[in-house]
Design a protein around this motif. Structure first.
Motif, PDB file in Angstrom:
ATOM      1  N   PHE A  18       0.837  -1.200   0.000  1.00 27.91           N
ATOM      2  CA  PHE A  18       0.000   0.000   0.000  1.00 27.91           C
ATOM      3  C   PHE A  18       0.872   1.250   0.000  1.00 27.91           C
ATOM      4  O   PHE A  18       0.599   2.208  -0.739  1.00 27.91           O
ATOM      5  N   CYS A  19       1.929   1.260   0.800  1.00 26.46           N
ATOM      6  CA  CYS A  19       2.779   2.447   0.922  1.00 26.46           C
ATOM      7  C   CYS A  19       3.534   2.757  -0.367  1.00 26.46           C
ATOM      8  O   CYS A  19       3.735   3.930  -0.702  1.00 26.46           O
ATOM      9  N   LYS A  20       3.951   1.738  -1.091  1.00 28.18           N
ATOM     10  CA  LYS A  20       4.762   1.971  -2.291  1.00 28.18           C
ATOM     11  C   LYS A  20       3.953   1.918  -3.584  1.00 28.18           C
ATOM     12  O   LYS A  20       4.524   2.110  -4.676  1.00 28.18           O
ATOM     13  N   LEU A  21       2.647   1.700  -3.476  1.00 28.16           N
ATOM     14  CA  LEU A  21       1.822   1.502  -4.674  1.00 28.16           C
ATOM     15  C   LEU A  21       1.962   2.617  -5.714  1.00 28.16           C
ATOM     16  O   LEU A  21       2.073   2.329  -6.914  1.00 28.16           O
ATOM     17  N   PRO A  22       1.955   3.919  -5.324  1.00 24.52           N
ATOM     18  CA  PRO A  22       2.055   4.957  -6.364  1.00 24.52           C
ATOM     19  C   PRO A  22       3.260   4.802  -7.275  1.00 24.52           C
ATOM     20  O   PRO A  22       3.155   4.989  -8.495  1.00 24.52           O
ATOM     21  N   ARG A  23       4.408   4.459  -6.721  1.00 26.62           N
ATOM     22  CA  ARG A  23       5.575   4.352  -7.605  1.00 26.62           C
ATOM     23  C   ARG A  23       5.522   3.096  -8.475  1.00 26.62           C
ATOM     24  O   ARG A  23       6.166   3.045  -9.531  1.00 26.62           O
ATOM     25  N   LEU A  24       4.758   2.100  -8.072  1.00 27.63           N
ATOM     26  CA  LEU A  24       4.615   0.913  -8.905  1.00 27.63           C
ATOM     27  C   LEU A  24       3.825   1.216 -10.167  1.00 27.63           C
ATOM     28  O   LEU A  24       4.069   0.612 -11.221  1.00 27.63           O
ATOM     29  N   ILE A  25       2.866   2.144 -10.084  1.00 27.54           N
ATOM     30  CA  ILE A  25       1.998   2.407 -11.246  1.00 27.54           C
ATOM     31  C   ILE A  25       2.283   3.737 -11.939  1.00 27.54           C
ATOM     32  O   ILE A  25       1.904   3.917 -13.096  1.00 27.54           O
ATOM     33  N   TYR A  26       2.957   4.679 -11.259  1.00 35.45           N
ATOM     34  CA  TYR A  26       3.202   5.997 -11.851  1.00 35.45           C
ATOM     35  C   TYR A  26       4.651   6.212 -12.284  1.00 35.45           C
ATOM     36  O   TYR A  26       4.972   7.256 -12.856  1.00 35.45           O
ATOM     37  N   GLY A  70      -3.981  -0.582  -7.898  1.00 39.07           N
ATOM     38  CA  GLY A  70      -4.615   0.552  -7.250  1.00 39.07           C
ATOM     39  C   GLY A  70      -4.720   0.389  -5.753  1.00 39.07           C
ATOM     40  O   GLY A  70      -4.445  -0.686  -5.195  1.00 39.07           O
ATOM     41  N   ARG A  71      -5.113   1.468  -5.098  1.00 40.37           N
ATOM     42  CA  ARG A  71      -5.296   1.463  -3.649  1.00 40.37           C
ATOM     43  C   ARG A  71      -6.301   2.535  -3.262  1.00 40.37           C
ATOM     44  O   ARG A  71      -6.568   3.473  -4.035  1.00 40.37           O
ATOM     45  N   ILE A  72      -6.846   2.418  -2.059  1.00 38.25           N
ATOM     46  CA  ILE A  72      -7.728   3.437  -1.497  1.00 38.25           C
ATOM     47  C   ILE A  72      -7.792   3.218   0.009  1.00 38.25           C
ATOM     48  O   ILE A  72      -7.581   2.100   0.504  1.00 38.25           O
ATOM     49  N   GLY A  73      -8.059   4.282   0.742  1.00 42.73           N
ATOM     50  CA  GLY A  73      -8.282   4.198   2.176  1.00 42.73           C
ATOM     51  C   GLY A  73      -9.658   4.754   2.519  1.00 42.73           C
ATOM     52  O   GLY A  73     -10.214   5.567   1.788  1.00 42.73           O
ATOM     53  N   ALA A  74     -10.220   4.295   3.637  1.00 43.02           N
ATOM     54  CA  ALA A  74     -11.506   4.801   4.122  1.00 43.02           C
ATOM     55  C   ALA A  74     -11.378   5.028   5.617  1.00 43.02           C
ATOM     56  O   ALA A  74     -10.694   4.265   6.314  1.00 43.02           O
ATOM     57  N   GLN A  75     -12.033   6.071   6.119  1.00 45.03           N
ATOM     58  CA  GLN A  75     -11.959   6.371   7.544  1.00 45.03           C
ATOM     59  C   GLN A  75     -13.189   7.144   7.985  1.00 45.03           C
ATOM     60  O   GLN A  75     -13.827   7.831   7.184  1.00 45.03           O
ATOM     61  N   VAL A  76     -13.502   7.007   9.266  1.00 52.63           N
ATOM     62  CA  VAL A  76     -14.574   7.788   9.874  1.00 52.63           C
ATOM     63  C   VAL A  76     -14.055   8.328  11.195  1.00 52.63           C
ATOM     64  O   VAL A  76     -13.474   7.597  12.002  1.00 52.63           O
ATOM     65  N   TYR A  77     -14.219   9.635  11.401  1.00 53.88           N
ATOM     66  CA  TYR A  77     -13.817  10.243  12.671  1.00 53.88           C
ATOM     67  C   TYR A  77     -14.764   9.784  13.767  1.00 53.88           C
ATOM     68  O   TYR A  77     -15.986   9.792  13.608  1.00 53.88           O
ATOM     69  N   LYS A  78     -14.185   9.406  14.900  1.00 50.56           N
ATOM     70  CA  LYS A  78     -14.976   8.865  15.997  1.00 50.56           C
ATOM     71  C   LYS A  78     -15.591   9.962  16.861  1.00 50.56           C
ATOM     72  O   LYS A  78     -16.744   9.847  17.290  1.00 50.56           O
ATOM     73  N   THR A  79     -14.854  11.022  17.143  1.00 47.91           N
ATOM     74  CA  THR A  79     -15.361  12.095  18.013  1.00 47.91           C
ATOM     75  C   THR A  79     -15.228  13.475  17.391  1.00 47.91           C
ATOM     76  O   THR A  79     -15.880  14.414  17.831  1.00 47.91           O
ATOM     77  N   ILE A  80     -14.385  13.621  16.373  1.00 50.42           N
ATOM     78  CA  ILE A  80     -14.151  14.914  15.728  1.00 50.42           C
ATOM     79  C   ILE A  80     -15.120  15.089  14.564  1.00 50.42           C
ATOM     80  O   ILE A  80     -15.335  14.166  13.783  1.00 50.42           O
ATOM     81  N   GLN A  81     -15.696  16.284  14.450  1.00 52.24           N
ATOM     82  CA  GLN A  81     -16.537  16.619  13.307  1.00 52.24           C
ATOM     83  C   GLN A  81     -15.819  17.647  12.441  1.00 52.24           C
ATOM     84  O   GLN A  81     -15.682  18.811  12.841  1.00 52.24           O
ATOM     85  N   ILE A  96      -4.348   2.656 -11.905  1.00 49.81           N
ATOM     86  CA  ILE A  96      -4.023   2.695 -13.324  1.00 49.81           C
ATOM     87  C   ILE A  96      -5.207   3.292 -14.088  1.00 49.81           C
ATOM     88  O   ILE A  96      -6.281   3.510 -13.523  1.00 49.81           O
ATOM     89  N   ASP A  97      -5.014   3.540 -15.366  1.00 52.53           N
ATOM     90  CA  ASP A  97      -6.055   4.151 -16.198  1.00 52.53           C
ATOM     91  C   ASP A  97      -7.062   3.079 -16.604  1.00 52.53           C
ATOM     92  O   ASP A  97      -7.058   2.574 -17.743  1.00 52.53           O
ATOM     93  N   ASP A  98      -7.942   2.732 -15.661  1.00 49.39           N
ATOM     94  CA  ASP A  98      -8.931   1.679 -15.870  1.00 49.39           C
ATOM     95  C   ASP A  98     -10.128   2.003 -14.986  1.00 49.39           C
ATOM     96  O   ASP A  98     -10.048   1.904 -13.765  1.00 49.39           O
ATOM     97  N   PRO A 153      -3.440  12.772 -15.224  1.00 45.95           N
ATOM     98  CA  PRO A 153      -4.645  13.495 -15.646  1.00 45.95           C
ATOM     99  C   PRO A 153      -5.896  12.632 -15.706  1.00 45.95           C
ATOM    100  O   PRO A 153      -7.001  13.142 -15.508  1.00 45.95           O
ATOM    101  N   TYR A 154      -5.755  11.351 -15.970  1.00 44.12           N
ATOM    102  CA  TYR A 154      -6.945  10.509 -16.132  1.00 44.12           C
ATOM    103  C   TYR A 154      -7.685  10.254 -14.828  1.00 44.12           C
ATOM    104  O   TYR A 154      -8.876   9.932 -14.846  1.00 44.12           O
ATOM    105  N   LEU A 155      -7.013  10.377 -13.663  1.00 43.51           N
ATOM    106  CA  LEU A 155      -7.640   9.937 -12.421  1.00 43.51           C
ATOM    107  C   LEU A 155      -8.860  10.786 -12.074  1.00 43.51           C
ATOM    108  O   LEU A 155      -9.912  10.255 -11.700  1.00 43.51           O
ATOM    109  N   SER A 156      -8.768  12.093 -12.194  1.00 43.51           N
ATOM    110  CA  SER A 156      -9.922  12.946 -11.890  1.00 43.51           C
ATOM    111  C   SER A 156     -11.073  12.662 -12.848  1.00 43.51           C
ATOM    112  O   SER A 156     -12.247  12.684 -12.455  1.00 43.51           O
ATOM    113  N   ARG A 157     -10.746  12.387 -14.099  1.00 47.86           N
ATOM    114  CA  ARG A 157     -11.791  12.079 -15.085  1.00 47.86           C
ATOM    115  C   ARG A 157     -12.549  10.801 -14.695  1.00 47.86           C
ATOM    116  O   ARG A 157     -13.785  10.747 -14.778  1.00 47.86           O
ATOM    117  N   LEU A 158     -11.831   9.794 -14.254  1.00 49.07           N
ATOM    118  CA  LEU A 158     -12.471   8.541 -13.866  1.00 49.07           C
ATOM    119  C   LEU A 158     -13.312   8.710 -12.607  1.00 49.07           C
ATOM    120  O   LEU A 158     -14.410   8.162 -12.501  1.00 49.07           O
TER     121      LEU A 158
END
Length: 396
Positions: A18-26, A70-81, A96-98, A153-158
């Motif tokens: 997960f930590c090195k994923l960007p350099r593997l694809i970019y 590819g990779r992604i993270g998800a999180q929810v704040y427990k006490t902070i709004q 990747i561009d997919d 550039p493709y990531l925002s489009r996807l």
């Protein structure tokens, strides 16, 4: 989504990937510079980064035809709004561009967040708004800057094709020393009405954790507390950043402005470490750490980034606050571009609608260099998405 696997990050092997994923694809893309693996480990570790004490979080990897894509993270704040936005967030989205890969990743994050009560999700925050925020939408071939996220550039489009809408744009400016004579006498602090009231000192790098990080946290949180997306920046988080400041930040790059003897504002800039690590491919072992130490001592940096800034809330939107901000920006530009060897200083990021900050930067010659976009999507009531597989077995 045939052939796409979505895999939860739940062991060391997956975490390292997960930590090195960007350099593997970019790798090889113009404008991309890989971060150091060791720095990413500290950033994303739930045990090392104090940020993760405030959230429940889960990261995911995508694999297609046996390759990491590819990779992604998800999180929810427990006490902070967070201010004026959702506490259900995603981050660290790289792919990747997919569109099917991006769809599978975002669906995994959406399902995880929806199971924890999400109605609207927002991001990317990597891992939070005080870290690396947004998807790059302008400035793809600009000089890579340390601690600034890069995307093709493709990531925002996807992302937009999958139903995500703009929430906010984050603007980064670049100052070029050749475009303005900075050797002249200071314009703000030298004025008679401010000369005896505004004083600037350097941060004490030898005692950062003994007082300076607490001051920085106080000023930052007080100054930005009403801004969109704001979450507090704790002393413990700045303590983790202090070692980098001590060994990498030149003395003149950390300043505190005092008004009538009381500290009311501060700024921190860092030299662009990508200048000396671009050939490391993210790795410090076995011998690159020795090269890094040597280069930090000998290298004359030509680019730097204004990374942190905060001013007392009570002084903002006033003549005094304006003088303080202008004096701070002017002094930081002088220190980096005249006293040091910096040719280009990046100031970022700034919320697109924060004209109180944008106008002074532009007044001193700042030109927009990069724009990152924060997205949001309503997910309440949507049927559960069916990703092809969420595998639990160990990653090869």
């Amino acid at each position: 989504m045939a052939g796409i696997e979505i895999i939860p990050v739940d062991n060391l092997s997956r975490f390292l990937t997960f930590c090195k994923l960007p350099r593997l694809i970019y790798k090889g893309h113009e404008g991309f510079a890989p971060s150091l693996d060791a720095e990413r480990w500290n950033l994303y570790s739930h045990k090392l980064n104090p940020h993760f004490q405030h959230v429940e979080a889960q990261e995911f990897l995508a694999r297609k035809d046996g390759k990491w894509v590819g990779r992604i993270g998800a999180q929810v704040y427990k006490t902070i709004q967070p201010v004026s936005t959702s506490r259900w967030q995603f981050g660290s989205l790289d792919a990747i561009d997919d569109i099917e890969v991006v769809r599978a990743l975002t669906q995994a994050a959406e399902e995880w967040l929806r199971a924890r009560g999400a109605e609207t999700i927002v991001g990317p925050f990597s891992p939070d708004i005080n870290g690396e925020s947004g998807v790059l939408i302008e400035g793809f071939e600009a000089t890579p800057m340390y601690l600034t996220p890069w995307h093709p550039p493709y990531l925002s489009r996807l992302i937009e094709a999958l139903g995500y809408d703009k929430a906010k744009d984050l603007v980064s400016y670049r100052h070029l020393s050749a475009e303005q004579d900075l050797s002249k006498e200071r314009r703000i602090a030298a004025r008679p009405e401010w000369r005896d009231r505004l004083k600037i000192r350097q941060l004490d790098r030898d005692h950062l954790k003994q007082g300076e990080t607490a001051l920085m946290s106080d000023l930052f949180n007080d100054g930005w507390r009403d801004n969109w997306g704001f979450v507090p920046l704790g002393k413990d988080e700045l303590d983790g950043f202090a070692d980098l400041m001590k060994y990498v930040m030149p003395p003149e790059f950390g300043i505190v402005l005092e008004f009538d003897g009381a500290p009311v504002s501060f700024a921190v800039a860092l030299p662009n470490l990508h200048e000396i690590t671009a050939d490391f491919d993210g790795k410090l072992l076995p011998f690159n750490w020795l090269k890094l130490i040597s280069r930090i001592r000998k290298h004359k940096f030509s680019t730097a980034r204004l990374l942190l800034l905060g001013t007392r809330k009570t002084l903002q939107n006033s003549a005094t606050g304006g003088a303080i901000l202008l004096s701070l920006i002017e002094d930081m530009r002088r220190r980096s571009c005249v006293d040091a060897s910096i040719v280009a200083l990046e100031a970022g990021w700034v919320l697109e609608d924060n004209m109180g900050m944008r106008k002074p930067i532009e007044m001193f010659g700042g030109k927009i260099d990069k724009i990152h976009r924060i997205y949001e999507k309503r997910v309440a009531g949507a049927p559960p998405a069916a990703t092809e597989a969420v595998r639990e077995e160990a990653t090869p």
